[in-house]
Design a protein around this motif. Structure first.
Motif, PDB file in Angstrom:
ATOM      1  N   VAL A 148      -4.169 -28.365 -11.258  1.00 32.40           N
ATOM      2  CA  VAL A 148      -2.844 -28.963 -11.471  1.00 32.40           C
ATOM      3  C   VAL A 148      -3.071 -30.339 -12.104  1.00 32.40           C
ATOM      4  CG1 VAL A 148      -0.660 -29.640 -10.440  1.00 32.40           C
ATOM      5  CG2 VAL A 148      -1.998 -27.795  -9.386  1.00 32.40           C
ATOM      6  N   ALA A 149      -2.726 -30.454 -13.377  1.00 32.43           N
ATOM      7  CA  ALA A 149      -2.980 -31.700 -14.111  1.00 32.43           C
ATOM      8  C   ALA A 149      -1.715 -32.566 -14.116  1.00 32.43           C
ATOM      9  CB  ALA A 149      -3.413 -31.382 -15.543  1.00 32.43           C
ATOM     10  N   ILE A 150      -1.913 -33.831 -13.777  1.00 27.62           N
ATOM     11  CA  ILE A 150      -0.810 -34.805 -13.774  1.00 27.62           C
ATOM     12  C   ILE A 150      -1.108 -35.852 -14.840  1.00 27.62           C
ATOM     13  CG2 ILE A 150       0.394 -36.563 -12.412  1.00 27.62           C
ATOM     14  CD1 ILE A 150      -0.236 -34.971  -9.899  1.00 27.62           C
ATOM     15  N   ASN A 151      -0.138 -36.141 -15.678  1.00 30.47           N
ATOM     16  CA  ASN A 151      -0.366 -37.143 -16.729  1.00 30.47           C
ATOM     17  C   ASN A 151      -0.612 -38.521 -16.119  1.00 30.47           C
ATOM     18  OD1 ASN A 151      -0.337 -38.886 -18.930  1.00 30.47           O
ATOM     19  ND2 ASN A 151       1.906 -38.866 -19.082  1.00 30.47           N
ATOM     20  N   CYS A 152      -1.781 -39.038 -16.434  1.00 32.63           N
ATOM     21  CA  CYS A 152      -2.196 -40.327 -15.892  1.00 32.63           C
ATOM     22  C   CYS A 152      -2.802 -41.171 -17.006  1.00 32.63           C
ATOM     23  CB  CYS A 152      -3.267 -40.045 -14.851  1.00 32.63           C
ATOM     24  SG  CYS A 152      -3.088 -41.004 -13.401  1.00 32.63           S
ATOM     25  N   GLU A 153      -2.613 -40.738 -18.242  1.00 31.10           N
ATOM     26  CA  GLU A 153      -3.264 -41.407 -19.377  1.00 31.10           C
ATOM     27  C   GLU A 153      -2.278 -42.032 -20.335  1.00 31.10           C
ATOM     28  OE1 GLU A 153      -4.033 -38.106 -18.729  1.00 31.10           O
ATOM     29  OE2 GLU A 153      -5.614 -38.817 -17.408  1.00 31.10           O
ATOM     30  N   ARG A 154      -1.129 -41.388 -20.496  1.00 29.40           N
ATOM     31  CA  ARG A 154      -0.207 -41.881 -21.522  1.00 29.40           C
ATOM     32  C   ARG A 154       1.144 -42.200 -20.904  1.00 29.40           C
ATOM     33  NH1 ARG A 154       2.687 -38.387 -25.931  1.00 29.40           N
ATOM     34  NH2 ARG A 154       4.111 -38.398 -24.156  1.00 29.40           N
ATOM     35  N   HIS A 155       1.583 -43.449 -21.118  1.00 31.56           N
ATOM     36  CA  HIS A 155       2.913 -43.813 -20.623  1.00 31.56           C
ATOM     37  C   HIS A 155       3.978 -43.147 -21.488  1.00 31.56           C
ATOM     38  CE1 HIS A 155       1.458 -46.833 -17.738  1.00 31.56           C
ATOM     39  NE2 HIS A 155       0.493 -47.056 -18.622  1.00 31.56           N
ATOM     40  N   PRO A 156       5.125 -42.722 -20.922  1.00 31.12           N
ATOM     41  CA  PRO A 156       5.482 -42.847 -19.513  1.00 31.12           C
ATOM     42  C   PRO A 156       4.837 -41.754 -18.663  1.00 31.12           C
ATOM     43  CG  PRO A 156       7.275 -41.799 -20.722  1.00 31.12           C
ATOM     44  CD  PRO A 156       6.195 -42.120 -21.731  1.00 31.12           C
ATOM     45  N   MET A 157       4.434 -42.147 -17.458  1.00 34.79           N
ATOM     46  CA  MET A 157       3.794 -41.224 -16.521  1.00 34.79           C
ATOM     47  C   MET A 157       4.751 -40.959 -15.358  1.00 34.79           C
ATOM     48  SD  MET A 157       0.428 -43.523 -16.153  1.00 34.79           S
ATOM     49  CE  MET A 157      -0.647 -43.822 -17.554  1.00 34.79           C
ATOM     50  N   PRO A 158       4.548 -39.841 -14.669  1.00 36.46           N
ATOM     51  CA  PRO A 158       5.413 -39.606 -13.503  1.00 36.46           C
ATOM     52  C   PRO A 158       5.174 -40.664 -12.433  1.00 36.46           C
ATOM     53  CG  PRO A 158       3.614 -38.012 -13.573  1.00 36.46           C
ATOM     54  CD  PRO A 158       3.549 -38.776 -14.867  1.00 36.46           C
ATOM     55  N   LYS A 159       6.249 -41.040 -11.768  1.00 41.89           N
ATOM     56  CA  LYS A 159       6.179 -42.112 -10.760  1.00 41.89           C
ATOM     57  C   LYS A 159       5.394 -41.638  -9.537  1.00 41.89           C
ATOM     58  CE  LYS A 159      10.661 -42.527 -10.274  1.00 41.89           C
ATOM     59  NZ  LYS A 159      11.994 -43.037  -9.881  1.00 41.89           N
ATOM     60  N   PRO A 160       4.797 -42.568  -8.782  1.00 45.95           N
ATOM     61  CA  PRO A 160       4.110 -42.190  -7.548  1.00 45.95           C
ATOM     62  C   PRO A 160       5.002 -41.355  -6.617  1.00 45.95           C
ATOM     63  CG  PRO A 160       3.570 -44.456  -8.099  1.00 45.95           C
ATOM     64  CD  PRO A 160       4.595 -44.012  -9.095  1.00 45.95           C
ATOM     65  N   SER A 161       6.267 -41.737  -6.485  1.00 47.09           N
ATOM     66  CA  SER A 161       7.162 -40.988  -5.583  1.00 47.09           C
ATOM     67  C   SER A 161       7.375 -39.561  -6.105  1.00 47.09           C
ATOM     68  CB  SER A 161       8.507 -41.703  -5.454  1.00 47.09           C
ATOM     69  OG  SER A 161       9.080 -41.893  -6.732  1.00 47.09           O
ATOM     70  N   ARG A 162       7.426 -39.416  -7.430  1.00 46.56           N
ATOM     71  CA  ARG A 162       7.619 -38.090  -8.025  1.00 46.56           C
ATOM     72  C   ARG A 162       6.365 -37.221  -7.853  1.00 46.56           C
ATOM     73  NH1 ARG A 162      11.409 -34.373  -8.960  1.00 46.56           N
ATOM     74  NH2 ARG A 162      11.158 -33.314 -10.953  1.00 46.56           N
ATOM     75  N   CYS A 163       5.192 -37.841  -7.982  1.00 49.81           N
ATOM     76  CA  CYS A 163       3.933 -37.101  -7.781  1.00 49.81           C
ATOM     77  C   CYS A 163       3.851 -36.617  -6.339  1.00 49.81           C
ATOM     78  CB  CYS A 163       2.738 -37.983  -8.126  1.00 49.81           C
ATOM     79  SG  CYS A 163       2.673 -38.409  -9.879  1.00 49.81           S
ATOM     80  N   TYR A 164       4.302 -37.465  -5.427  1.00 50.72           N
ATOM     81  CA  TYR A 164       4.302 -37.090  -4.008  1.00 50.72           C
ATOM     82  C   TYR A 164       5.245 -35.897  -3.781  1.00 50.72           C
ATOM     83  CZ  TYR A 164       4.057 -37.735   1.044  1.00 50.72           C
ATOM     84  OH  TYR A 164       3.835 -37.541   2.391  1.00 50.72           O
ATOM     85  N   ALA A 165       6.449 -35.994  -4.335  1.00 47.00           N
ATOM     86  CA  ALA A 165       7.435 -34.916  -4.176  1.00 47.00           C
ATOM     87  C   ALA A 165       6.941 -33.621  -4.830  1.00 47.00           C
ATOM     88  CB  ALA A 165       8.767 -35.342  -4.784  1.00 47.00           C
ATOM     89  N   PHE A 166       6.246 -33.759  -5.937  1.00 43.07           N
ATOM     90  CA  PHE A 166       5.660 -32.608  -6.635  1.00 43.07           C
ATOM     91  C   PHE A 166       4.637 -31.919  -5.724  1.00 43.07           C
ATOM     92  CE2 PHE A 166       2.256 -31.314  -9.811  1.00 43.07           C
ATOM     93  CZ  PHE A 166       2.930 -30.216 -10.313  1.00 43.07           C
ATOM     94  N   GLY A 167       3.773 -32.716  -5.113  1.00 42.54           N
ATOM     95  CA  GLY A 167       2.792 -32.167  -4.174  1.00 42.54           C
ATOM     96  C   GLY A 167       3.490 -31.478  -3.006  1.00 42.54           C
ATOM     97  N   GLN A 168       4.555 -32.125  -2.524  1.00 41.51           N
ATOM     98  CA  GLN A 168       5.297 -31.561  -1.387  1.00 41.51           C
ATOM     99  C   GLN A 168       5.859 -30.177  -1.752  1.00 41.51           C
ATOM    100  OE1 GLN A 168       8.123 -34.425   0.023  1.00 41.51           O
ATOM    101  NE2 GLN A 168       8.807 -33.159   1.724  1.00 41.51           N
ATOM    102  N   ALA A 169       6.397 -30.046  -2.952  1.00 38.73           N
ATOM    103  CA  ALA A 169       6.950 -28.761  -3.399  1.00 38.73           C
ATOM    104  C   ALA A 169       5.835 -27.711  -3.475  1.00 38.73           C
ATOM    105  CB  ALA A 169       7.638 -28.931  -4.754  1.00 38.73           C
ATOM    106  N   ILE A 170       4.653 -28.121  -3.896  1.00 39.65           N
ATOM    107  CA  ILE A 170       3.532 -27.168  -3.971  1.00 39.65           C
ATOM    108  C   ILE A 170       3.095 -26.753  -2.560  1.00 39.65           C
ATOM    109  CG2 ILE A 170       1.086 -26.959  -4.614  1.00 39.65           C
ATOM    110  CD1 ILE A 170       1.720 -28.261  -7.242  1.00 39.65           C
TER     111      ILE A 170
END
Ligand code: DHB
Ligand code: FE
Length: 284
Positions: A148-170
Motif C-alpha cells: 500500500v503506497a502512500i504519496n510522501c514525495e510530492r506535495h500535496p500529500m495526504p494529511k496525517p489524519s487522512r493517512c490514519y483514517a485510511f489505515g483504519q478503513a483497511i
C-alpha cells in the motif's frame, strides 16, 4: 474473519539493505541497530502471519513525480524490485495476494477512499528493506504481501489524519474478510530526516521519541499535525511518519495494544531509525 496480529513500524533506509547484502551487521556502525531486530523476528516466527499489509512510500521507482497516486494498493500475485540506484543487490520477487487485496479495494471505495489499484507494480526499498529486515537472507517468499503506497514525495500529500483514517478503513476491511488468515500490518520509513536542501542531515531526536511514545495509545496527538508541521519538526522526509500512522490506524478498532518492542538509533545514514512492535490481544 481474518485476524490482525499487530503492527510493526520500521525504518527502510536503503543503506540497511546494502549492509545486509555485504554482511556488515556485526560491524561497530551497525551492530546496535541490527541487535534490535531479533525480538521482532521471533514474534513473527511465533505468530506465523499469512499476510503482511505494508504501508510504504514509493520513492520514484514505480511512481515518479509526473504520476503520483495519493494512495495506491497492489492486487498482484507477484511484485518485482528493480535497481533504484542505491546499490542494493538484486533480490527475489515479493509474493503477492489478490483475494484480501480486492476485498480491501472494494471496502475502501465503499468507504470513500478512491485509491489507485495496481495489478502490476514494482516495489522499492520502502517495501523490500523492511521485508529483508524481518526475514534476513531475503527469506520472505512465504508471506503474502499487500503493498500500500502512500504519496510522501510530492506535495500535496495526504494529511496525517487522512493517512490514519485510511489505515483504519483497511483494518476494518481485514476484519470483515471471510477468511481465517493471520495478518500483520507494517508501516515503513521515518523517523526524522532530511536528505537535501539547507537542512540536509537534520534529525530531531526528542520529536522522534515523542512520536514513538504517543503512537502506542495516543495517536490522536500525532494525527493533529499538518504535513507542513511534520516537515518543520522532522525534516522534509520526516513526513514518512504518515506510514507509521496508517499502520497504527489499521489497529485503531482492535482495542488496547501492547508495545512488545521499541528501539531507536541515531543516525543510521541520515536518519533517526526507529523500530516498534505493537501487538493486539490475540498475539501477545
Ligand atoms: C535515507 C532514508 C530514507 O527514508 C530513504 O528513503 C532514502 C535514504 C537515508 O537516510 O539515507
Ligand atoms: Fe524513505
Amino acid at each position: 474473519m481474518a485476524n490482525l496480529l499487530g503492527g510493526i513500524a520500521t525504518s527502510h533506509i536503503p543503506a540497511i539493505g546494502v549492509a545486509m547484502d555485504k554482511g556488515l551487521e556485526e560491524t561497530p556502525y551497525w551492530k546496535d541497530f541490527f541487535d534490535a531486530y531479533p525480538p521482532v523476528r521471533d514474534w513473527l516466527y511465533t505468530q506465523e502471519p499469512d499476510i503482511a499489509i505494508i504501508f510504504y512510500n514509493d520513492h520514484g521507482l514505480e511512481f515518479f513525480h509526473d504520476r503520483k497516486p495519493t494512495f495506491a494498493i497492489g492486487a498482484s500475485e507477484l511484485y518485482e524490485n528493480a535497481d533504484e540506484g542505491w546499490g542494493i543487490a538484486e533480490i527475489p520477487p515479493v509474493t503477492g495476494e489478490t483475494e484480501l487485496s480486492w476485498h480491501i479495494v472494494n471496502h475502501l471505495i465503499e468507504h470513500d477512499f478512491d485509491i489507485t489499484v495496481c495489478q502490476e507494480m514494482k516495489v522499492d526499498h520502502g517495501l523490500t528493506v523492511p521485508l529483508t529486515l524481518m526475514w534476513p537472507g531475503h527469506k520472505y517468499g512465504h508471506i503474502k504481501v499487500i503493498p500500500v503506497a502512500i504519496n510522501c514525495e510530492r506535495h500535496p500529500m495526504p494529511k496525517p489524519s487522512r493517512c490514519y483514517a485510511f489505515g483504519q478503513a483497511i483494518g476494518d476491511a481485514v476484519r470483515s474478510f471471510a477468511g481465517d488468515q493471520k495478518v500483520v500490518v507494517m508501516g515503513t520509513g521515518g523517523l526524522s530526516h532530511q536528505l537535501d536542501g539547507q537542512r540536509a542531515g537534520y534529525i530531531n531526536k526528542p520529536f522522534d521519541l515523542y512520536c514513538m511514545d504517543k503512537i502506542v495509545n495516543e495517536p490522536e496527538l500525532l494525527t493533529q499535525f499538518s504535513n507542513y508541521e511534520l516537515v518543520e519538526k522532522a525534516g522534509a522526509q520526516g513526513v514518512e511518519l504518515n506510514m507509521w500512522l496508517a499502520m497504527r490506524g489499521a489497529l485503531e478498532n482492535e482495542g488496547a495494544l501492547k508495545e512488545l518492542h521499541r528501539s531507536y538509533h541515531l543516525p543510521i545514514s541520515n536518519t533517526g531509525a526507529g523500530l516498534q512492535l505493537l501487538a493486539t490481544d490475540s498475539a501477545r
